[in-house]
Write an enzyme that holds these catalytic residues in place. Structure first.
Site, PDB file in Angstrom:
ATOM      1  N   HIS A   1       5.763   4.785  -0.148  1.00 37.49           N
ATOM      2  CA  HIS A   1       6.913   5.574  -1.404  1.00 37.49           C
ATOM      3  C   HIS A   1       8.537   5.387  -0.349  1.00 37.49           C
ATOM      4  CE1 HIS A   1       3.700   6.950  -3.983  1.00 37.49           C
ATOM      5  NE2 HIS A   1       4.633   7.017  -5.105  1.00 37.49           N
ATOM      6  N   HIS A   2       9.484   6.331  -1.407  1.00 38.01           N
ATOM      7  CA  HIS A   2      11.355   5.863  -1.175  1.00 38.01           C
ATOM      8  C   HIS A   2      11.382   7.232  -0.026  1.00 38.01           C
ATOM      9  CE1 HIS A   2      11.787   8.788  -4.011  1.00 38.01           C
ATOM     10  NE2 HIS A   2      11.003   8.169  -4.853  1.00 38.01           N
TER      11      HIS A   2
ATOM     12  N   LYS B   1      11.037  10.752  -1.760  1.00 41.11           N
ATOM     13  CA  LYS B   1      10.105  11.493  -1.680  1.00 41.11           C
ATOM     14  C   LYS B   1       9.182  12.693  -1.369  1.00 41.11           C
ATOM     15  CE  LYS B   1       6.275  11.038  -4.013  1.00 41.11           C
ATOM     16  NZ  LYS B   1       5.775  11.822  -5.516  1.00 41.11           N
TER      17      LYS B   1
END
Length: 238
Positions: free
Chosen positions: A135-136, A139
């Site tokens: 994820h980015h 997150k």
């Protein structure tokens, strides 16, 4: 529908765009800067709340909506130790609560196929199963809610595994979920079955947040007139 947005970050803004484009009215936008304004919303001025916030605030937001008779759709993760309490509140207030760790139709088809594949692969003990989620950088929770739901789909068939573990592949008695955080990654989940001979993978990669937002608005519309606790399996009839 008159929609209250609780959480007005990247996801909230995309949900707003999609909801308005579909002809719905956004009656309020709650964020950490105006959280006290939540108290002005009731079933009299709101048809449904869509809640995407932080693990520390999600349960309080959901509880408030249920106490006010506002159907609530939540995609917040990291608070599920209180999910049973939310279910009890929903029953107590005869409310409507829709929860999903991921509202993407594609992801929920991934969940469905993941559980099916696990039911077959558990017979072949030479394959070791593991999950990887990316994820980015913003997150907050590790592993992701989607990663945990993926793990639960596998553990339903793998009775010899005692649960899941985060970033600890050495603990062989549990299913490992490896979490990675990289710039500009919406969400990638990969289930790997590895043996000395070969590797089998099932994966899902999101290209934008639009799929999540579309699913959340779809869930809000589907929840109208219903009572009880629901999820994507109910809506998609999986």
């Amino acid at each position: 529908m008159r929609i209250l947005l609780i959480g007005y970050g990247k996801m909230g803004k995309i949900i707003e765009q999609i909801a308005v484009a579909k002809g719905h009215e956004v009656v309020g936008k709650i964020s950490h800067t105006n959280s006290e304004e939540l108290q002005q919303y009731t079933s009299g001025n709101t048809d449904v709340a869509i809640e995407f916030t932080h693990p520390t605030s999600a349960f309080a937001n959901i509880s408030y909506c249920l106490s006010q008779g506002i159907p609530v759709v939540s995609g917040s993760t990291g608070w599920l130790e209180k999910f049973d309490e939310a279910t009890q509140l929903c029953e107590q207030h005869k409310g409507a609560f829709f929860y999903a760790s991921n509202f993407s139709v594609g992801v929920n088809l991934f969940f469905h196929f993941n559980a099916y594949i696990a039911s077959k692969m558990q017979e072949y003990k030479e394959y070791e199963v593991a999950i990887r989620e990316i994820h980015h950088l913003q997150k907050v929770d590790k592993p992701s809610g989607t990663g945990i739901t993926t793990a639960e789909g596998i553990l339903a068939s793998y009775k010899d595994l005692s649960g899941w573990v985060s970033d600890n592949p050495e603990e062989k008695a549990k299913l490992n979920i490896a979490s990675e955080r990289e710039p500009d990654v919406v969400g990638t989940h990969i289930v790997t079955y590895s043996s000395d001979i070969d590797t089998i993978e099932l994966g899902h990669t999101a290209h934008s947040r639009a799929g999540f937002a579309e699913g959340a608005v779809m869930a809000a519309a589907w929840l109208q007139g219903r009572q009880g606790v629901y999820g994507m399996k109910d809506m998609l009839n999986l």
